[in-house]
Motif scaffolding. Structure first.
Motif, PDB file in Angstrom:
ATOM      1  N   GLN A   1       0.809  -1.209   0.000  1.00 12.15           N
ATOM      2  CA  GLN A   1       0.000   0.000   0.000  1.00 12.15           C
ATOM      3  C   GLN A   1       0.851   1.271   0.000  1.00 12.15           C
ATOM      4  O   GLN A   1       0.311   2.379  -0.061  1.00 12.15           O
ATOM      5  CB  GLN A   1      -0.957   0.009   1.202  1.00 12.15           C
ATOM      6  CG  GLN A   1      -0.287   0.068   2.562  1.00 12.15           C
ATOM      7  CD  GLN A   1       0.038  -1.308   3.130  1.00 12.15           C
ATOM      8  OE1 GLN A   1       0.318  -2.250   2.390  1.00 12.15           O
ATOM      9  NE2 GLN A   1      -0.022  -1.437   4.451  1.00 12.15           N
TER      10      GLN A   1
ATOM     11  N   TYR B   1      -4.967  -1.261  -7.209  1.00 10.95           N
ATOM     12  CA  TYR B   1      -4.911  -0.411  -6.016  1.00 10.95           C
ATOM     13  C   TYR B   1      -4.622  -1.278  -4.789  1.00 10.95           C
ATOM     14  O   TYR B   1      -5.160  -2.372  -4.645  1.00 10.95           O
ATOM     15  CB  TYR B   1      -6.248   0.298  -5.792  1.00 10.95           C
ATOM     16  CG  TYR B   1      -6.538   1.450  -6.731  1.00 10.95           C
ATOM     17  CD1 TYR B   1      -5.820   2.642  -6.640  1.00 10.95           C
ATOM     18  CD2 TYR B   1      -7.546   1.358  -7.683  1.00 10.95           C
ATOM     19  CE1 TYR B   1      -6.099   3.706  -7.488  1.00 10.95           C
ATOM     20  CE2 TYR B   1      -7.837   2.420  -8.533  1.00 10.95           C
ATOM     21  CZ  TYR B   1      -7.115   3.588  -8.429  1.00 10.95           C
ATOM     22  OH  TYR B   1      -7.387   4.639  -9.259  1.00 10.95           O
ATOM     23  N   PHE B   2      -3.770  -0.773  -3.902  1.00 13.47           N
ATOM     24  CA  PHE B   2      -3.554  -1.372  -2.583  1.00 13.47           C
ATOM     25  C   PHE B   2      -3.843  -0.285  -1.548  1.00 13.47           C
ATOM     26  O   PHE B   2      -3.501   0.883  -1.759  1.00 13.47           O
ATOM     27  CB  PHE B   2      -2.114  -1.877  -2.444  1.00 13.47           C
ATOM     28  CG  PHE B   2      -1.760  -2.954  -3.423  1.00 13.47           C
ATOM     29  CD1 PHE B   2      -1.957  -4.299  -3.112  1.00 13.47           C
ATOM     30  CD2 PHE B   2      -1.219  -2.636  -4.667  1.00 13.47           C
ATOM     31  CE1 PHE B   2      -1.632  -5.294  -4.015  1.00 13.47           C
ATOM     32  CE2 PHE B   2      -0.886  -3.642  -5.582  1.00 13.47           C
ATOM     33  CZ  PHE B   2      -1.100  -4.963  -5.256  1.00 13.47           C
ATOM     34  N   TRP B   3      -4.471  -0.659  -0.454  1.00 15.70           N
ATOM     35  CA  TRP B   3      -4.846   0.345   0.528  1.00 15.70           C
ATOM     36  C   TRP B   3      -4.720  -0.188   1.947  1.00 15.70           C
ATOM     37  O   TRP B   3      -4.658  -1.392   2.170  1.00 15.70           O
ATOM     38  CB  TRP B   3      -6.272   0.842   0.270  1.00 15.70           C
ATOM     39  CG  TRP B   3      -7.365  -0.071   0.767  1.00 15.70           C
ATOM     40  CD1 TRP B   3      -7.491  -1.415   0.549  1.00 15.70           C
ATOM     41  CD2 TRP B   3      -8.467   0.302   1.583  1.00 15.70           C
ATOM     42  NE1 TRP B   3      -8.613  -1.901   1.158  1.00 15.70           N
ATOM     43  CE2 TRP B   3      -9.249  -0.856   1.802  1.00 15.70           C
ATOM     44  CE3 TRP B   3      -8.893   1.513   2.128  1.00 15.70           C
ATOM     45  CZ2 TRP B   3     -10.401  -0.848   2.577  1.00 15.70           C
ATOM     46  CZ3 TRP B   3     -10.059   1.520   2.889  1.00 15.70           C
ATOM     47  CH2 TRP B   3     -10.789   0.346   3.096  1.00 15.70           C
ATOM     48  N   ASP B   4      -4.650   0.735   2.893  1.00 15.54           N
ATOM     49  CA  ASP B   4      -4.570   0.369   4.305  1.00 15.54           C
ATOM     50  C   ASP B   4      -5.115   1.541   5.111  1.00 15.54           C
ATOM     51  O   ASP B   4      -4.558   2.637   5.081  1.00 15.54           O
ATOM     52  CB  ASP B   4      -3.119   0.075   4.694  1.00 15.54           C
ATOM     53  CG  ASP B   4      -3.007  -0.722   5.983  1.00 15.54           C
ATOM     54  OD1 ASP B   4      -4.044  -1.142   6.510  1.00 15.54           O
ATOM     55  OD2 ASP B   4      -1.870  -0.907   6.457  1.00 15.54           O
TER      56      ASP B   4
ATOM     57  N   LYS C   1      -3.616   4.833   3.673  1.00 17.21           N
ATOM     58  CA  LYS C   1      -2.662   4.760   2.574  1.00 17.21           C
ATOM     59  C   LYS C   1      -3.332   4.162   1.323  1.00 17.21           C
ATOM     60  O   LYS C   1      -4.150   3.246   1.426  1.00 17.21           O
ATOM     61  CB  LYS C   1      -1.471   3.871   2.953  1.00 17.21           C
ATOM     62  CG  LYS C   1      -0.646   4.362   4.132  1.00 17.21           C
ATOM     63  CD  LYS C   1       0.125   5.608   3.782  1.00 17.21           C
ATOM     64  CE  LYS C   1       1.250   5.893   4.766  1.00 17.21           C
ATOM     65  NZ  LYS C   1       0.830   6.001   6.159  1.00 17.21           N
ATOM     66  N   ILE C   2      -2.947   4.672   0.149  1.00 15.83           N
ATOM     67  CA  ILE C   2      -3.372   4.091  -1.129  1.00 15.83           C
ATOM     68  C   ILE C   2      -2.188   4.142  -2.089  1.00 15.83           C
ATOM     69  O   ILE C   2      -1.523   5.176  -2.209  1.00 15.83           O
ATOM     70  CB  ILE C   2      -4.556   4.848  -1.765  1.00 15.83           C
ATOM     71  CG1 ILE C   2      -5.774   4.858  -0.843  1.00 15.83           C
ATOM     72  CG2 ILE C   2      -4.927   4.225  -3.110  1.00 15.83           C
ATOM     73  CD1 ILE C   2      -6.960   5.640  -1.399  1.00 15.83           C
ATOM     74  N   SER C   3      -1.903   3.034  -2.749  1.00 15.43           N
ATOM     75  CA  SER C   3      -0.918   3.018  -3.835  1.00 15.43           C
ATOM     76  C   SER C   3      -1.579   2.433  -5.085  1.00 15.43           C
ATOM     77  O   SER C   3      -2.618   1.779  -5.001  1.00 15.43           O
ATOM     78  CB  SER C   3       0.317   2.190  -3.459  1.00 15.43           C
ATOM     79  OG  SER C   3       0.019   0.808  -3.424  1.00 15.43           O
TER      80      SER C   3
ATOM     81  N   VAL D   1      -4.423  -6.448   1.410  1.00 19.91           N
ATOM     82  CA  VAL D   1      -4.598  -5.006   1.236  1.00 19.91           C
ATOM     83  C   VAL D   1      -4.851  -4.621  -0.222  1.00 19.91           C
ATOM     84  O   VAL D   1      -4.875  -3.433  -0.547  1.00 19.91           O
ATOM     85  CB  VAL D   1      -3.376  -4.230   1.778  1.00 19.91           C
ATOM     86  CG1 VAL D   1      -3.210  -4.456   3.270  1.00 19.91           C
ATOM     87  CG2 VAL D   1      -2.105  -4.592   1.019  1.00 19.91           C
TER      88      VAL D   1
END
Length: 444
Positions: free
Chosen positions: A262, A314-317, A332-334, A356
């Motif tokens: 993320q 997308y990866f997030w936390d 968080k977002i990537s 995630v």
């Protein structure tokens, strides 16, 4: 344990690379078209003889001859190697005090002031190097050693690629982790260099005799450089937490994943320390080489490889702190592909983390199933080539986090199993490796 034999092997490998890198393409000489063939051959032979004699009396990196060409200065060095040096590059890299700060090791010369069509007005020999008077009125001087190190030859370019990063060696299910001793890493630079080289090449190692401390990982990292902080702080207790802020901090089975996918800049190396292991069933670790799996996917299923290399996920936390050293609230977002390749189509990063990976997809609906099919193929290859083992207390596994993936078998909810994780960026690890190579006299 890590052996001197293995260290000598690493150093001999570096020495072999150094020798290969020094082998450069020798320049060719041609005859004069206005002379007779016999006279041309005689003059060429005499020139070669004179050049050979000159090479014998100069150091390997001294400039023994040069030729002005249309766009380049062709330079021949004392070891017989030769390289074309583009004029615009030479002028941009002038080493005089006005153009280059030798203390700060940075260029003062600005692109605003660079004449793209700059060319030499005069070239002179200069104590093993060359002096150049430029068409823009400037004067530069270059040593032979400086020029040879930056030569535009395959060997010199390969040498610089290795300075940047050692070539990674893929591994499969028969892989065995190289072992190191924690305390030896802290006190012996040769062992630390061997660990750094192992991590660059193999992406995995096991550190034994780790102290019974939740900050043993950060202490080792700080001996190398700096801890990579995250919103979980400088280290993360991987335990079955109440009110957990990540599925990793539960007793559930974890699929193959990279940590902190993320993050736009994922941590380079993860340190996974076993403080207390589950004595019963469960809690085993599984690791796999994402580089090896990606190449298998590219070879067997090129279309699926292309999908994962060109489709962003997308990866997030999002969550809250469980401990005082964690960020109170985070989000968080990537966005990145599962497989990242560079301009040479080499795999440089793998990002797998089902926990995630966000439910949002920036895709047309008709492409979604193809994306899932490619992910599933990749996941299957990762497991087919994985190794499974149960870490013992006092062991610390180190993994290249942008290459290798790891997972965990489920364990009893009441277990006191305690794993600690901490991170080191690759920028800092390679920085330490290069300085150690210089200190130990094995820098290319």
């Amino acid at each position: 344990m890590f052996s001197q034999r293995y260290y000598r092997f690493l150093l001999s490998t570096a020495a072999a690379l150094k020798c290969v890198a020094r082998q450069q393409v020798r320049g060719k000489s041609g005859g004069c078209s206005s002379c007779s063939v016999q006279r041309g051959l005689s003059l060429a032979a005499d020139a070669r003889q004179q050049l050979a004699l000159k090479c014998q009396t100069h150091s390997r990196s001294s400039v023994v001859s040069w030729v002005l060409e249309r766009e380049c200065l062709k330079v021949t060095f004392g070891d017989g190697s030769a390289s074309q040096m583009p004029y615009v590059w030479l002028r941009d890299n002038c080493q005089c005090p006005g153009c280059y700060n030798a203390v700060a090791l940075g260029r003062n010369f600005l692109l605003d002031d660079l004449d793209f069509e700059v060319h030499p007005i005069e070239v002179q020999d200069s104590d093993g190097g060359v002096k150049i008077n430029w068409s823009d009125g400037h004067r530069s001087e270059y040593t032979g050693e400086w020029l040879q190190d930056r030569a535009f030859t395959p060997a010199a370019r390969a040498r610089q690629r290795t300075r940047y990063a050692f070539r990674r060696e893929p591994w499969g299910a028969d892989h065995q982790l190289v072992e190191f001793d924690y305390h030896t890493l802290l006190r012996d630079d040769q062992t630390l260099l061997a660990w750094l080289l192992t991590m660059e090449q193999k992406g995995s190692a096991m550190v034994r005799n780790t102290p019974d401390s939740d900050v043993a990982g950060p202490r080792l990292i700080e001996h190398i450089a700096f801890v990579k902080q995250s919103h979980y702080g400088p280290h993360s207790p991987v335990i079955n937490r109440a009110n957990s802020n990540n599925v990793a901090f539960t007793n559930s089975k974890l699929g193959m994943h990279n940590d902190l996918a993320q993050y736009e800049h994922m941590p380079g190396i993860i340190f996974i320390q076993c403080v207390k292991q589950e004595p019963g069933a469960g809690g085993a670790s599984v690791i796999s080489d994402g580089l090896f799996a990606a190449e298998c996917l590219r070879r067997r299923h090129p279309e699926a490889f292309q999908v994962l290399a060109t489709t962003d996920a997308y990866f997030w936390d999002k969550g809250h702190a469980n401990f005082s050293w964690e960020m109170d609230r985070f989000f968080k977002i990537s966005k990145r592909p599962i497989i990242t390749v560079n301009n040479d189509q080499e795999v440089v990063c793998v990002a797998m983390n089902n926990g995630v990976r966000a439910s949002h997809l920036d895709l047309s609906a008709h492409l979604v199933k193809k994306f899932y099919a490619a992910m599933k193929l990749f996941n299957d290859i990762l497991y087919d080539n994985a190794i499974t083992f149960k870490m013992e207390e006092g062991e610390m596994m180190t993994l290249d986090n942008v290459r290798c993936v790891h997972g965990r078998e489920a364990y009893d909810a009441q277990s006191e199993r305690h794993i600690e994780s901490s991170y080191l960026d690759w920028d800092e690890a390679r920085c330490r490796r290069r300085r150690l190579q210089e200190d130990l006299g094995v820098f290319l």
